[in-house]
Design an enzyme around this catalytic site. Structure first.
Site, PDB file in Angstrom:
ATOM      1  N   PRO A   1       0.819  -1.214   0.000  1.00 52.91           N
ATOM      2  CA  PRO A   1       0.000   0.000   0.000  1.00 52.91           C
ATOM      3  C   PRO A   1       0.859   1.273   0.000  1.00 52.91           C
ATOM      4  CG  PRO A   1       0.186  -0.795   2.221  1.00 52.91           C
ATOM      5  CD  PRO A   1       1.063  -1.676   1.379  1.00 52.91           C
ATOM      6  N   TRP A   2       0.179   2.412   0.128  1.00 52.03           N
ATOM      7  CA  TRP A   2       0.851   3.708  -0.043  1.00 52.03           C
ATOM      8  C   TRP A   2       1.255   4.377   1.266  1.00 52.03           C
ATOM      9  CZ3 TRP A   2      -2.413   6.611   2.751  1.00 52.03           C
ATOM     10  CH2 TRP A   2      -3.775   6.283   2.753  1.00 52.03           C
TER      11      TRP A   2
ATOM     12  N   LYS B   1       4.516  -5.206  -6.535  1.00 52.19           N
ATOM     13  CA  LYS B   1       3.566  -4.244  -7.104  1.00 52.19           C
ATOM     14  C   LYS B   1       3.368  -3.115  -6.097  1.00 52.19           C
ATOM     15  CE  LYS B   1      -0.296  -2.721  -7.697  1.00 52.19           C
ATOM     16  NZ  LYS B   1      -0.620  -1.319  -7.479  1.00 52.19           N
TER      17      LYS B   1
ATOM     18  N   ALA C   1       2.023   0.674  -4.688  1.00 49.89           N
ATOM     19  CA  ALA C   1       0.726   1.354  -4.828  1.00 49.89           C
ATOM     20  C   ALA C   1       0.826   2.441  -5.894  1.00 49.89           C
ATOM     21  CB  ALA C   1       0.301   1.946  -3.497  1.00 49.89           C
TER      22      ALA C   1
ATOM     23  N   SER D   1      -6.055  -2.986   2.159  1.00 48.36           N
ATOM     24  CA  SER D   1      -7.360  -2.893   2.818  1.00 48.36           C
ATOM     25  C   SER D   1      -7.990  -4.275   3.001  1.00 48.36           C
ATOM     26  CB  SER D   1      -8.286  -2.015   1.977  1.00 48.36           C
ATOM     27  OG  SER D   1      -8.427  -2.585   0.698  1.00 48.36           O
ATOM     28  N   THR D   2      -8.865  -4.365   3.971  1.00 48.65           N
ATOM     29  CA  THR D   2      -9.556  -5.624   4.249  1.00 48.65           C
ATOM     30  C   THR D   2     -10.430  -6.018   3.062  1.00 48.65           C
ATOM     31  OG1 THR D   2      -9.426  -5.310   6.620  1.00 48.65           O
ATOM     32  CG2 THR D   2     -11.210  -6.728   5.838  1.00 48.65           C
TER      33      THR D   2
ATOM     34  N   GLU E   1      -1.935  -8.757   5.386  1.00 50.14           N
ATOM     35  CA  GLU E   1      -1.804  -7.737   6.444  1.00 50.14           C
ATOM     36  C   GLU E   1      -2.818  -6.658   6.105  1.00 50.14           C
ATOM     37  OE1 GLU E   1       0.270  -7.759   9.004  1.00 50.14           O
ATOM     38  OE2 GLU E   1       2.009  -8.961   8.458  1.00 50.14           O
TER      39      GLU E   1
ATOM     40  N   CYS F   1      -2.015   1.377   9.652  1.00 55.27           N
ATOM     41  CA  CYS F   1      -2.936   0.266   9.892  1.00 55.27           C
ATOM     42  C   CYS F   1      -3.080  -0.021  11.383  1.00 55.27           C
ATOM     43  CB  CYS F   1      -2.449  -0.971   9.165  1.00 55.27           C
ATOM     44  SG  CYS F   1      -0.716  -1.315   9.494  1.00 55.27           S
TER      45      CYS F   1
ATOM     46  N   GLN G   1      -8.534   9.699  -0.632  1.00 57.40           N
ATOM     47  CA  GLN G   1      -8.363   9.429   0.798  1.00 57.40           C
ATOM     48  C   GLN G   1      -8.886  10.606   1.624  1.00 57.40           C
ATOM     49  OE1 GLN G   1      -7.671   6.566   2.088  1.00 57.40           O
ATOM     50  NE2 GLN G   1      -7.837   7.353   4.180  1.00 57.40           N
TER      51      GLN G   1
ATOM     52  N   LYS H   1     -12.551  10.413   1.708  1.00 56.23           N
ATOM     53  CA  LYS H   1     -12.998   9.341   2.612  1.00 56.23           C
ATOM     54  C   LYS H   1     -12.972   9.830   4.071  1.00 56.23           C
ATOM     55  CE  LYS H   1     -11.694   4.901   4.398  1.00 56.23           C
ATOM     56  NZ  LYS H   1     -10.637   3.903   4.534  1.00 56.23           N
TER      57      LYS H   1
ATOM     58  N   GLU I   1     -12.343   1.992   9.729  1.00 55.18           N
ATOM     59  CA  GLU I   1     -11.004   2.565   9.676  1.00 55.18           C
ATOM     60  C   GLU I   1     -11.077   3.901   8.929  1.00 55.18           C
ATOM     61  OE1 GLU I   1      -8.248   0.366   7.207  1.00 55.18           O
ATOM     62  OE2 GLU I   1      -6.706   0.545   8.738  1.00 55.18           O
TER      63      GLU I   1
HETATM   64  P1  NAP Z   1      -5.714  -1.172  -1.061  1.00 51.58           P
HETATM   65  O1  NAP Z   1      -6.614  -0.310  -1.836  1.00 51.58           O
HETATM   66  O2  NAP Z   1      -6.203  -2.497  -0.622  1.00 51.58           O
HETATM   67  O3  NAP Z   1      -4.404  -1.331  -1.942  1.00 51.58           O
HETATM   68  C1  NAP Z   1      -3.271  -2.058  -1.528  1.00 51.58           C
HETATM   69  C2  NAP Z   1      -2.516  -2.537  -2.747  1.00 51.58           C
HETATM   70  O4  NAP Z   1      -3.318  -3.485  -3.460  1.00 51.58           O
HETATM   71  C3  NAP Z   1      -2.197  -1.436  -3.744  1.00 51.58           C
HETATM   72  O5  NAP Z   1      -0.950  -1.712  -4.341  1.00 51.58           O
HETATM   73  C4  NAP Z   1      -3.334  -1.591  -4.736  1.00 51.58           C
HETATM   74  O6  NAP Z   1      -3.023  -1.054  -5.977  1.00 51.58           O
HETATM   75  C5  NAP Z   1      -3.488  -3.086  -4.799  1.00 51.58           C
HETATM   76  N1  NAP Z   1      -4.799  -3.552  -5.239  1.00 51.58           N
HETATM   77  C6  NAP Z   1      -5.973  -2.874  -5.327  1.00 51.58           C
HETATM   78  N2  NAP Z   1      -6.963  -3.691  -5.771  1.00 51.58           N
HETATM   79  C7  NAP Z   1      -6.411  -4.911  -5.962  1.00 51.58           C
HETATM   80  C8  NAP Z   1      -6.915  -6.175  -6.388  1.00 51.58           C
HETATM   81  N3  NAP Z   1      -8.188  -6.357  -6.696  1.00 51.58           N
HETATM   82  N4  NAP Z   1      -6.062  -7.228  -6.453  1.00 51.58           N
HETATM   83  C9  NAP Z   1      -4.771  -7.074  -6.129  1.00 51.58           C
HETATM   84  N5  NAP Z   1      -4.223  -5.906  -5.715  1.00 51.58           N
HETATM   85  C10 NAP Z   1      -5.044  -4.836  -5.627  1.00 51.58           C
HETATM   86  O7  NAP Z   1      -5.230  -0.462   0.254  1.00 51.58           O
HETATM   87  P2  NAP Z   1      -4.623   1.001   0.391  1.00 51.58           P
HETATM   88  O8  NAP Z   1      -5.755   1.946   0.413  1.00 51.58           O
HETATM   89  O9  NAP Z   1      -3.541   1.213  -0.585  1.00 51.58           O
HETATM   90  O10 NAP Z   1      -3.902   0.917   1.808  1.00 51.58           O
HETATM   91  C11 NAP Z   1      -4.554   1.197   2.973  1.00 51.58           C
HETATM   92  C12 NAP Z   1      -4.961  -0.067   3.690  1.00 51.58           C
HETATM   93  O11 NAP Z   1      -3.819  -0.865   3.954  1.00 51.58           O
HETATM   94  C13 NAP Z   1      -5.571   0.217   5.020  1.00 51.58           C
HETATM   95  O12 NAP Z   1      -6.733  -0.551   5.215  1.00 51.58           O
HETATM   96  C14 NAP Z   1      -4.497  -0.206   6.009  1.00 51.58           C
HETATM   97  O13 NAP Z   1      -4.986  -0.560   7.259  1.00 51.58           O
HETATM   98  C15 NAP Z   1      -3.845  -1.322   5.302  1.00 51.58           C
HETATM   99  N6  NAP Z   1      -2.483  -1.539   5.794  1.00 51.58           N
HETATM  100  C16 NAP Z   1      -2.236  -2.665   6.550  1.00 51.58           C
HETATM  101  C17 NAP Z   1      -0.976  -2.889   7.059  1.00 51.58           C
HETATM  102  C18 NAP Z   1      -0.698  -4.112   7.897  1.00 51.58           C
HETATM  103  O14 NAP Z   1       0.457  -4.430   8.089  1.00 51.58           O
HETATM  104  N7  NAP Z   1      -1.712  -4.806   8.394  1.00 51.58           N
HETATM  105  C19 NAP Z   1       0.049  -1.994   6.791  1.00 51.58           C
HETATM  106  C20 NAP Z   1      -0.227  -0.871   6.033  1.00 51.58           C
HETATM  107  C21 NAP Z   1      -1.506  -0.672   5.529  1.00 51.58           C
HETATM  108  P3  NAP Z   1      -3.325   0.509  -6.271  1.00 51.58           P
HETATM  109  O15 NAP Z   1      -3.037   1.266  -5.070  1.00 51.58           O
HETATM  110  O16 NAP Z   1      -2.392   0.837  -7.338  1.00 51.58           O
HETATM  111  O17 NAP Z   1      -4.752   0.555  -6.676  1.00 51.58           O
END
Ligand code: NAP
Ligand code: MG
Length: 479
Positions: A159-160, A184, A186, A237-238, A258, A292, A339, A342, A389
């Site tokens: 993620p970003w 891959k 973000a 994201s979840t 994660e 997160c 974001q 949101k 969240e």
């Molecule tokens: P996200 O939208 O789920 O994106 C995460 C990554 O997955 C990005 O590289 C995204 O690409 C890619 N992605 C999107 N749709 C996908 C799909 N259908 N199949 C495969 N990959 C896909 O999450 P985010 O908004 O970037 O990050 C925020 C979230 O991450 C929050 O919920 C946060 O809690 C969580 N997080 C968790 C941890 C942990 O260790 N538990 C750490 C950090 C963040 P694009 O961005 O290019 O669309």
């Protein structure tokens, strides 16, 4: 006149080396995307374009996976000591280029330079140092009688919010165990992963061992769906985590997730309150709350609620919001416009559902995406701001009367990533920590990380651990 110390410019004065256009890093080379499509990455603090980045599609993912498969033949057969040598090289190069990487991270993602300089970049290097040390000791990571073998080609999606650090958390253990990788990054924050690809090229790591394919969600989906991938490691994201889990079901691919969090930070009346206030601030306003494991639900014992709210009201007024590249900035830019929207939407829901909104008064820069440090009082556990969240600098404050009620409220969430406890009583600390259903529990501190310590969630925060010896198991097949 020569001085004893070489002049080192402050990080905010370092100009990172930027290209106008970045290709994909596949098989040790920079290549154009098959589609010839590029996307822009912007600086969220002023909305200007920084560079163009290749849009990788399924064909590019396929090229990268094939390169990783070829790379695996070579990498998995190197001696463990040789693998370690290469990983140490990455760690050292990150350290040597830490100032440039810190500027790049803050420029691309909006986080304060103080954080990228003092946390993201050194912690990324620390992960490579730590796992380089494991590479030739893997037999000690598994139970006696087992042989530790690599899994194969790993697709890693990050993620970003901590772009380089999340890449380091994934790459370092994968490489130490002898796997190869397609990473891959973000869409909004690809630049430090691309700088890392350049570091990897300069470290002479064999071609195909690390491949970086930039793109959007569909690029990630193509990686998840590719038959040549043996394992997917995802942080995000979840919602997307659940999609990936469904797509992988029945394929035999290994998976670690994660995901999101809604951590309780529990403060008892006997806690050292000055320290607790700093922990609360660190817990929610670090990286604009794009964390997160952020302590986004503050559970306070009723008797100290008013005192804490008064102190927090004063403290958030002292946080400096502004240019992420200014070393005095505490609150940088929100990572992207979606974001920011949101965060605004969830804040509106909190106000509509009857919670009381408190926000630091400050002037916002004319351009860029910014949101001042804020919190809600009079929050009910059923409010959306207490359940979802927000991933922004917005805290929800809830009260409790007894330790049992604190536990019940803290665990009343679909998530289970982290939690905090503040009390002067050691036994209470231990008791609460044991009863919190969270992967990490911080006692009288918050947001502390170390490569030797495992990190990961329960419930909808995902499964699998990153960091420590546990992090190695996720990248090993036992024989
Ligand atoms: P996200 O939208 O789920 O994106 C995460 C990554 O997955 C990005 O590289 C995204 O690409 C890619 N992605 C999107 N749709 C996908 C799909 N259908 N199949 C495969 N990959 C896909 O999450 P985010 O908004 O970037 O990050 C925020 C979230 O991450 C929050 O919920 C946060 O809690 C969580 N997080 C968790 C941890 C942990 O260790 N538990 C750490 C950090 C963040 P694009 O961005 O290019 O669309
Ligand atoms: Mg950007």
């Amino acid at each position: 006149m020569a001085t004893a110390f070489a002049y080192a410019p402050a990080p905010e004065r370092v100009r990172p080396h930027l290209r106008e256009r970045y290709g994909l890093f596949i098989d040790g080379k920079w290549v154009s995307p098959k589609s010839e499509r590029y996307m822009e990455t912007i600086n969220p603090a002023d909305e200007t374009k920084i560079a163009e980045v290749a849009y990788g599609d399924a064909e590019d993912v396929d090229r990268a996976v094939r390169a990783a498969r070829k790379g695996f033949e070579r990498w998995s057969k190197l001696t463990a000591a040789d693998r370690a040598k290469y990983i140490y090289r990455i760690a050292r190069a990150i350290t040597e280029r830490s100032r440039e990487l810190a500027v790049l991270e803050s420029l691309d993602g909006g986080k304060p330079i103080r954080e990228s300089r003092d946390f993201d970049i050194p912690t990324s290097a620390a992960h490579f140092f730590y796992y380089a040390g494991w590479a030739d000791k893997l037999e000690w990571a598994v139970r006696a009688g087992h042989v530790a073998k690599p899994i194969g080609v790993c697709g890693q999606i990050v993620p970003w919010n901590f772009p380089l650090l999340m890449a380091a958390w994934k790459l370092a253990p994968a490489l130490a165990c002898g796997n190869t990788v397609v990473l891959k990054p973000a869409e909004t924050t690809p630049l430090t992963a691309l700088a890392l690809a350049q570091i990897i090229a300069e470290a002479d790591i064999p071609p195909g061992v690390v491949n970086v394919v930039t793109g959007d969600g569909s690029t990630g989906a193509a990686l998840v769906d590719h038959d040549g991938v043996d394992k997917i490691a995802f942080t995000g994201s979840t919602d997307v985590g659940k999609i990936i889990q469904r797509r992988i079901a029945g394929t035999g691919k290994r998976l670690t997730l994660e995901l999101g969090g809604k951590a309780a930070n529990v403060v008892f009346e006997d806690a050292p309150l000055d320290q607790a206030i700093e922990g609360i601030v660190q817990g929610i306003y670090f990286n604009q709350g794009h964390v997160c494991c952020a302590g986004s639900r503050l559970l306070v014992e009723e008797s100290v609620h008013d005192d804490i709210v008064a102190r927090l009201t004063d403290r958030i007024q002292t946080l400096r919001l502004g240019d992420p590249l200014d070393k005095n900035t505490d609150i940088g830019a929100i990572n992207s416009l979606p974001q920011l929207e949101k965060i605004r939407e969830l804040v509106s829901s909190g106000i509509e559902q009857g919670a009381t909104f408190v926000q630091a008064e400050c002037e916002l820069p004319k351009r860029g995406y910014f949101f001042p440090a804020s919190f809600f009082t009079n929050v009910q556990t059923s409010h959306r701001i207490a359940r979802e969240e927000i991933f922004g600098p917005v805290l929800a404050i809830i009260t409790f009367r007894t330790p049992d009620e604190a536990i019940e409220k803290a665990n009343n969430t679909p998530y289970g990533l982290s939690a905090g406890v503040w009390t002067a009583e050691g036994s209470k600390n231990m008791w609460i920590a044991q009863h919190l259903r969270a992967g990490v529990v911080w006692c009288n501190t918050f947001n502390k990380f170390d490569p030797s310590s495992p990190f990961g969630g329960y419930k909808e925060s995902g499964f699998g651990r990153e960091g420590g010896v546990h992090g190695l198991h996720e990248y090993l097949a036992l024989a």
